[in-house]
Design a protein around this motif. Structure first.
Motif, PDB file in Angstrom:
ATOM      1  N   CYS A 127       1.040  -1.050  -0.198  1.00  0.00           N
ATOM      2  CA  CYS A 127       0.249   0.389   0.098  1.00  0.00           C
ATOM      3  C   CYS A 127       1.068   1.170   0.409  1.00  0.00           C
ATOM      4  O   CYS A 127       1.672   1.687   0.972  1.00  0.00           O
ATOM      5  CB  CYS A 127      -1.243   0.002   1.251  1.00  0.00           C
ATOM      6  SG  CYS A 127      -2.069   1.629   1.743  1.00  0.00           S
ATOM      7  N   PRO A 128       1.073   2.053  -0.969  1.00  0.00           N
ATOM      8  CA  PRO A 128       1.795   3.511  -0.947  1.00  0.00           C
ATOM      9  C   PRO A 128       1.315   4.234   0.014  1.00  0.00           C
ATOM     10  O   PRO A 128       0.672   4.489   1.072  1.00  0.00           O
ATOM     11  CB  PRO A 128       0.872   4.501  -2.084  1.00  0.00           C
ATOM     12  CG  PRO A 128       0.823   2.899  -2.753  1.00  0.00           C
ATOM     13  CD  PRO A 128      -0.214   1.602  -1.572  1.00  0.00           C
ATOM     14  N   TRP A 129       2.340   4.856   0.556  1.00  0.00           N
ATOM     15  CA  TRP A 129       2.127   5.819   1.918  1.00  0.00           C
ATOM     16  C   TRP A 129       1.649   6.594   1.933  1.00  0.00           C
ATOM     17  O   TRP A 129       0.285   6.741   3.065  1.00  0.00           O
ATOM     18  CB  TRP A 129       3.676   5.964   2.245  1.00  0.00           C
ATOM     19  CG  TRP A 129       4.637   5.468   2.798  1.00  0.00           C
ATOM     20  CD1 TRP A 129       6.312   4.994   2.612  1.00  0.00           C
ATOM     21  CD2 TRP A 129       5.181   5.032   4.311  1.00  0.00           C
ATOM     22  NE1 TRP A 129       6.866   4.152   3.347  1.00  0.00           N
ATOM     23  CE2 TRP A 129       6.226   4.510   4.733  1.00  0.00           C
ATOM     24  CE3 TRP A 129       4.269   5.365   5.432  1.00  0.00           C
ATOM     25  CZ2 TRP A 129       6.680   3.777   5.340  1.00  0.00           C
ATOM     26  CZ3 TRP A 129       4.804   4.426   6.525  1.00  0.00           C
ATOM     27  CH2 TRP A 129       5.534   4.119   7.166  1.00  0.00           C
ATOM     28  N   GLU A 130       1.174   7.394   0.660  1.00  0.00           N
ATOM     29  CA  GLU A 130      -0.121   8.355   0.884  1.00  0.00           C
ATOM     30  C   GLU A 130      -1.471   7.721   1.334  1.00  0.00           C
ATOM     31  O   GLU A 130      -2.370   8.340   1.600  1.00  0.00           O
ATOM     32  CB  GLU A 130       0.214   9.107  -0.181  1.00  0.00           C
ATOM     33  CG  GLU A 130       1.424  10.190  -0.636  1.00  0.00           C
ATOM     34  CD  GLU A 130       1.540  10.910   0.927  1.00  0.00           C
ATOM     35  OE1 GLU A 130       0.324  11.490   1.260  1.00  0.00           O
ATOM     36  OE2 GLU A 130       2.057  10.697   1.685  1.00  0.00           O
ATOM     37  N   GLU A 131      -1.465   6.853   0.523  1.00  0.00           N
ATOM     38  CA  GLU A 131      -2.945   5.881   0.286  1.00  0.00           C
ATOM     39  C   GLU A 131      -3.070   5.080   1.332  1.00  0.00           C
ATOM     40  O   GLU A 131      -4.602   5.586   2.070  1.00  0.00           O
ATOM     41  CB  GLU A 131      -2.809   4.592  -0.738  1.00  0.00           C
ATOM     42  CG  GLU A 131      -4.059   4.009  -1.226  1.00  0.00           C
ATOM     43  CD  GLU A 131      -3.791   2.225  -1.659  1.00  0.00           C
ATOM     44  OE1 GLU A 131      -4.253   1.388  -0.975  1.00  0.00           O
ATOM     45  OE2 GLU A 131      -3.162   2.921  -2.437  1.00  0.00           O
ATOM     46  N   ALA A 132      -2.092   5.253   2.693  1.00  0.00           N
ATOM     47  CA  ALA A 132      -2.252   4.566   4.292  1.00  0.00           C
ATOM     48  C   ALA A 132      -2.772   5.873   5.061  1.00  0.00           C
ATOM     49  O   ALA A 132      -4.067   5.621   5.506  1.00  0.00           O
ATOM     50  CB  ALA A 132      -0.990   3.710   4.272  1.00  0.00           C
TER      51      ALA A 132
END
Length: 758
Positions: A127-132
């Protein structure tokens, strides 16, 4: 007491070649990076790396190697070359991983990518950081802030901890339990009430000046081995050391210094304890009462015969209240009751008390053997009573010194990680950041667990640690945990808590303290506070385990930005880019303790933040130190009956908190397993059991709840009759959630009522 030859035990000394072998075995398992040796060389030194293991102090003039066996294991564990990648998670379902042992989970190595749980496939997926961050922010904005819990494990730096607490309060709650709630919260509550300070009063120089030390329920050989250096030095200058502990721990018996060629190459070793008394679990109140009774009698005799005092009568008159009440209680206490409840002979208690009488400067050190009891508060209050009698608080070479566990567990409380709003300067924080902080008391660990069980908690964020594995009532808690809406775990390695997930679940990998942390302004240092209230700077130099890792500061700031509305006084990006700015904030909030913070980060030996009780300024209700009468002569919360035992949960020599490095409890002579129940051979015979027989332990708390842990091999061990031992966290399911210290709510894991099911 049973003869040692009948029991499992270790014939060697603490330290020595066994210690080096333990480090080597961990290195072989972890296959550390090439930078590990340089990290060990820099460990616990000025402008070096501060150990992620225990919180024992770092001296201004360090040894050539200022690390111990367990500190080295913790560093090698963090600097492993093993990697727990998205490919690993794709190959193993969460359900499968739940069947793995704790050790095997962590042996998969460092987490490399942010992950989220995909319930449809029962796996973690990248999961990409910004999505998290966006997902976490979305979930937190959708619930009442009071339904969220922000837990901290005791490892995060002062900078991270300060921002984490600020995030919680800007969001709208004081639900900030931390690992202290499970170990030394009793210290924070009891010492605050009786001497006005929630932490110990000693500094390192006191250990060079004292002439007696008393240990209660603490095991430096496993939990804080670097402490053995000042103990060895003290013994060499004639200091008498008295130990009260149900278990004969090698670190308080005999030490062979691994940094001494003479000791390593000859039979030379140091006997640590002058007197070692195996008090029963729950018997410390009675033992200390016996010592007080003896000291008071010695005072009467000395005055009658020589017109001289044993007590510091001027100190008692000027600085204390309640002396007559505790004196009356001690005078009325019978030696029959004291011997029965302590499990010790009167002559032995009196011998310990005579050493105290003859001392001029005495230090008492204690651990969870005192704090983790139903009447743990009274354990500490009684210990304080004894120290107040001779004015052994607030002068050089004397004092009370709780030995803390995790490397910054004390420091987190110092900078705002607390569920108790009265302990935090909320008015100052309101002025700094332009908002009205919540004033309602938040949840500690026990309250958080109760509210998770009831469904009142909807979200849990874990800043490190292994919360689900560490808490009591594990089976019931794991079942309730899956009903949470949001769970977020910030970690370096995989553990069991990451496998018990809410409806929306994220696993966020962070930099280790030993790793190079570079942000917008360049290389960053972090700070932590040791057990003696000294602040130390730490610089990581190792290449991060993955390019996709973020620092704990960056993760906290990322979640906060995604959750909170903009605030012109809150600069998450700027603080992430320069940790010195966070230290400026800490200094502004706590100016007396952290003045000139950035200028003092790398002070040799750390800078001392101060303690009013050390200056004999008592911030109590009365304005004086408080003598206290105990409610009971036993600290356990149950009566004795046929077939009921007092379970003491233990950590092994190959373990730090819930982290299991391996299966060698060398210092107790136990190898290759953790599935044991340690018993006095006479208890084994009386119960009709045999050595090696596999049994179960069942809760005997009389609350109608069936709690059992099976598969435990009966192992003869040198313990007081009626006391049995077994490993934490495996035996946590036997501890009821409601079974805790009455004042602090610390789980009472050092005296749990159980029975044996054969």
């Amino acid at each position: 007491m049973t003869d040692e030859d009948e029991t499992v035990h270790y014939n060697g000394a603490e330290g020595g070649w066994g210690s080096l072998r333990g480090i080597a075995e961990t290195a072989l398992r972890e296959r550390p990076t090439l930078g590990a040796l340089n990290t060990l060389r820099r460990q616990n030194k000025v402008k070096g790396f501060m150990c992620v293991s225990c919180a024992w102090t770092k001296p201004a003039h360090p040894h050539a190697f200022e690390f111990c066996e367990n500190g080295a294991k913790a560093t090698l564990w963090e600097l492993t070359t093993r990697r727990c990648t998205p490919e690993f998670f794709a190959e193993h379902t969460v359900t499968e991983l739940k069947t793995w042992k704790d050790h095997d989970l962590e042996q998969q190595g460092r987490l490399t990518h942010p992950m989220r749980v995909d319930h449809a496939s029962d796996t973690y997926v990248p999961c990409p950081w910004e999505e998290a961050f966006e997902g976490i922010g979305r979930e937190l904005k959708a619930i009442d802030p009071g339904a969220a819990v922000f837990y901290a494990s005791g490892r995060a730096s002062l900078e991270t901890s300060y921002l984490y607490a600020l995030f919680a309060r800007l969001y709208g709650h004081n639900n900030l339990p931390d690992s202290s709630n499970m170990c030394h919260e009793t210290t924070s509550v009891a010492l605050k009430k009786v001497i006005g300070s929630p932490v110990g009063t000693c500094v390192l120089s006191d250990f060079h000046l004292c002439d007696a030390m008393f240990f209660f329920g603490q095991n430096p050989g496993t939990n804080s081995p670097r402490l053995l250096h000042p103990l060895q030095e003290a013994v060499r200058r004639g200091v008498k050391i008295v130990t009260f502990n149900p278990i004969r721990e090698k670190g308080l018996e005999v030490f062979k210094n691994p940094q001494s060629p003479t000791e390593m190459l000859t039979p030379k070793e140091t006997q640590i304890s002058t007197l070692y008394l195996q008090v029963k679990s729950g018997g410390d109140i009675a033992a200390i009462m016996g010592m007080i009774k003896y000291v008071l009698a010695a005072e009467e005799k000395k005055w009658a015969e020589e017109k001289l005092h044993v007590l510091d009568v001027d100190f008692i008159k000027q600085h204390t209240v309640g002396f007559e009440e505790i004196k009356a209680k001690a005078d009325a206490a019978s030696w029959d009751e004291i011997e029965r409840e302590s499990g010790l002979a009167r002559a032995d208690i009196e011998a310990a008390a005579q050493i105290y009488v003859e001392s001029h400067r005495a230090i008492c050190l204690y651990g969870m053997g005192l704090t983790q009891h139903v009447h743990g508060f009274d354990n500490l209050a009684m210990l304080t009573n004894l120290w107040l009698l001779k004015g052994n608080i607030g002068r050089d070479g004397a004092g009370i010194s709780p030995v803390r566990g995790h490397s910054n567990v004390q420091g987190q409380r110092t900078v705002g990680i607390s569920e108790k709003p009265e302990l935090v300067p909320l008015d100052k924080i309101a002025e700094q950041f332009g908002f009205e902080p919540p004033r309602e008391e938040g949840m500690n660990t026990v309250k958080a667990c109760e509210n998770i069980l009831s469904g009142a908690v909807k979200a849990f964020i874990g800043l490190g640690g292994n919360f689900v594995r560490a808490i009591p009532e594990r089976e019931k808690m794991e079942a309730a945990w899956t009903k949470l809406r949001l769970t977020v775990q910030i970690a370096t390695k995989l553990n069991r808590s990451h496998l018990i997930n809410g409806e929306v679940a994220y696993l966020l990998p962070c930099l280790g303290r030993s790793e190079h942390d570079v942000q917008a302004s360049g290389e960053q240092a972090v700070t932590m506070e040791d057990s003696l209230s000294c602040i130390h700077g730490s610089l990581g130099k190792n290449k991060p385990a993955s390019k996709d890792l973020k620092s704990e500061v960056a993760i906290v700031a990322g979640m906060a930005k995604a959750t909170l509305p903009p605030n012109p006084k809150v600069d998450w990006d700027g603080w992430t880019g320069d940790y010195a700015r966070i230290r400026d904030l800490i200094e502004e909030t706590y100016p007396d303790q952290f003045h000139d913070f950035n200028a003092r980060v790398f002070t040799p030996g750390g800078f001392y933040r101060g303690n009013p009780a050390r200056e004999r300024v008592w911030k109590t209700k009365s304005g004086k130190a408080q003598f206290t009468v105990p409610k009971s002569m036993r600290s356990i919360g149950f009566s004795d009956k046929e077939g009921r035992y007092r379970l003491i949960t233990l950590r092994s020599n190959d373990q730090f908190n819930t982290t299991i490095y391996g299966y060698s409890d060398r210092l107790r002579g136990i190898e290759g397993t953790r599935e044991v129940v340690l018993m006095n051979p006479e208890d084994i015979a009386a119960a009709g059991l045999t050595k090696g027989q596999v049994v179960a332990l069942a809760s005997d708390a009389d609350d109608g709840v069936d709690r059992q842990v099976g598969g435990l091999a009966v192992t003869p061990f040198l313990l007081p009759r009626g006391c049995i031992g077994g490993y934490f966290p495996e035996l946590n399911p036997l501890v009821p959630l409601w079974y805790h210290d009455e004042e602090s709510k610390t789980p009472a894991a050092k005296g749990v009522p159980v029975r044996i099911v054969a």
